[in-house]
Motif scaffolding. Structure first.
Motif, mmCIF file in Angstrom:
data_model
loop_
_atom_site.group_PDB
_atom_site.id
_atom_site.type_symbol
_atom_site.label_atom_id
_atom_site.label_comp_id
_atom_site.label_asym_id
_atom_site.label_seq_id
_atom_site.Cartn_x
_atom_site.Cartn_y
_atom_site.Cartn_z
ATOM 1 N N ALA A 1 -2.547 4.150 17.248
ATOM 2 C CA ALA A 1 -3.652 3.214 17.502
ATOM 3 C C ALA A 1 -3.159 2.012 18.291
ATOM 4 N N HIS A 2 -1.944 1.563 17.994
ATOM 5 C CA HIS A 2 -1.368 0.431 18.739
ATOM 6 C C HIS A 2 -1.186 0.803 20.209
ATOM 7 N N ALA A 3 -0.656 2.018 20.453
ATOM 8 C CA ALA A 3 -0.466 2.466 21.837
ATOM 9 C C ALA A 3 -1.810 2.620 22.548
ATOM 10 N N VAL A 4 -2.792 3.191 21.839
ATOM 11 C CA VAL A 4 -4.121 3.378 22.425
ATOM 12 C C VAL A 4 -4.743 2.043 22.803
ATOM 13 N N SER A 5 -4.573 1.035 21.938
ATOM 14 C CA SER A 5 -5.197 -0.268 22.200
ATOM 15 C C SER A 5 -4.644 -0.932 23.455
ATOM 16 N N LYS A 6 -3.420 -0.556 23.837
ATOM 17 C CA LYS A 6 -2.829 -1.107 25.059
ATOM 18 C C LYS A 6 -3.360 -0.399 26.303
ATOM 19 N N VAL A 7 -3.736 0.878 26.140
ATOM 20 C CA VAL A 7 -4.194 1.680 27.280
ATOM 21 C C VAL A 7 -5.712 1.592 27.451
ATOM 22 N N TRP A 8 -6.424 1.579 26.312
ATOM 23 C CA TRP A 8 -7.885 1.441 26.319
ATOM 24 C C TRP A 8 -8.224 0.199 25.477
ATOM 25 N N PRO A 9 -8.069 -1.005 26.024
ATOM 26 C CA PRO A 9 -8.218 -2.233 25.221
ATOM 27 C C PRO A 9 -9.571 -2.374 24.538
ATOM 28 N N GLU A 10 -10.622 -1.858 25.161
ATOM 29 C CA GLU A 10 -11.962 -2.036 24.608
ATOM 30 C C GLU A 10 -12.431 -0.843 23.781
ATOM 31 N N ALA A 11 -11.550 0.147 23.598
ATOM 32 C CA ALA A 11 -11.983 1.389 22.956
ATOM 33 C C ALA A 11 -12.215 1.218 21.455
#
Length: 212
Positions: free
Chosen positions: A19-29
């Motif tokens: 989730a941390h990695a995802v939040s960096k790639v898709w900040p608004e997801a």
């Protein structure tokens, strides 16, 4: 509309890392977490997703069959395999079966972000160049969902009448499916079909299995 990213993994700590990695790639997801393949399917049924991050080892999935089933039902969905297995053959098989990427669980957060960014941009991401297409795997992938369910039952050692009962179909239908399965796989017996289907298995490293 806010992008939805589904993370399907049965280890809460690893879901948090993803989730941390995802939040960096898709900040608004909007990040939806699932601990089983069934929960991931329920999340997909709730609405379109931008990507699915999928562990191959959960309570209701233990190999590449889950990837084949999801690719069948959601052909446009980018599916990134996150796996404790680092066998080159597993990454190669995932690529052949339509995964958008393969991220080993041993990857650093930077490597995870790099892989997810590549998938977001429409590129594949795999840990290394893999060998050419596996003809036997292609034959397995050619089976219909019904045939794959019957093959899975055969692998469990069920007899035709037991398969018929489990799937609520006639024994004659089971026999017809098995004939088609053997023909598609290019084998002559149930035993040979079971051995070939083992290509879908993914060994779970002992260290990962013992992890809390």
């Amino acid at each position: 509309m806010t992008a939805r990213i589904i993370i399907a993994d049965d280890h809460p700590l690893f879901r948090s890392a993803l989730a941390h990695a995802v939040s960096k790639v898709w900040p608004e997801a909007a990040i939806i977490e699932a601990s089983t393949a069934a929960e991931a399917r329920a999340a997909l049924a709730d609405g379109a997703a931008e990507a699915l991050l999928l562990d191959l080892h959960m309570a209701d999935s233990t190999g590449l069959s889950v990837l084949m089933d999801l690719r069948q039902d959601y052909p446009a969905l980018p599916i990134v395999i996150v796996s404790a297995s680092e066998e080159p053959r597993v990454a190669a098989a995932a690529a052949q079966l339509g995964a958008a990427g393969f991220i080993p669980k041993s990857s650093s957060l930077d490597a995870m972000r790099e892989g997810l960014s590549a998938v977001r941009d429409g590129d594949g991401w795999f840990p290394e160049a893999h060998a050419g297409a596996d003809d036997e795997l292609a034959r397995i992938a050619s089976l219909t969902p019904a045939q794959r369910r019957i093959l899975a039952a055969i692998r469990q050692g069920l007899l035709n009448k037991q398969i018929a009962y489990e799937l609520a179909i006639s024994e004659a239908t089971v026999k017809a499916h098995i004939t088609a399965i053997l023909r598609k796989l290019g084998v002559n017996s149930r035993t040979q079909a079971v051995l070939l289907a083992a290509k879908l298995d993914v060994d779970q490293p002992v260290a990962d299995s013992a992890r809390a």
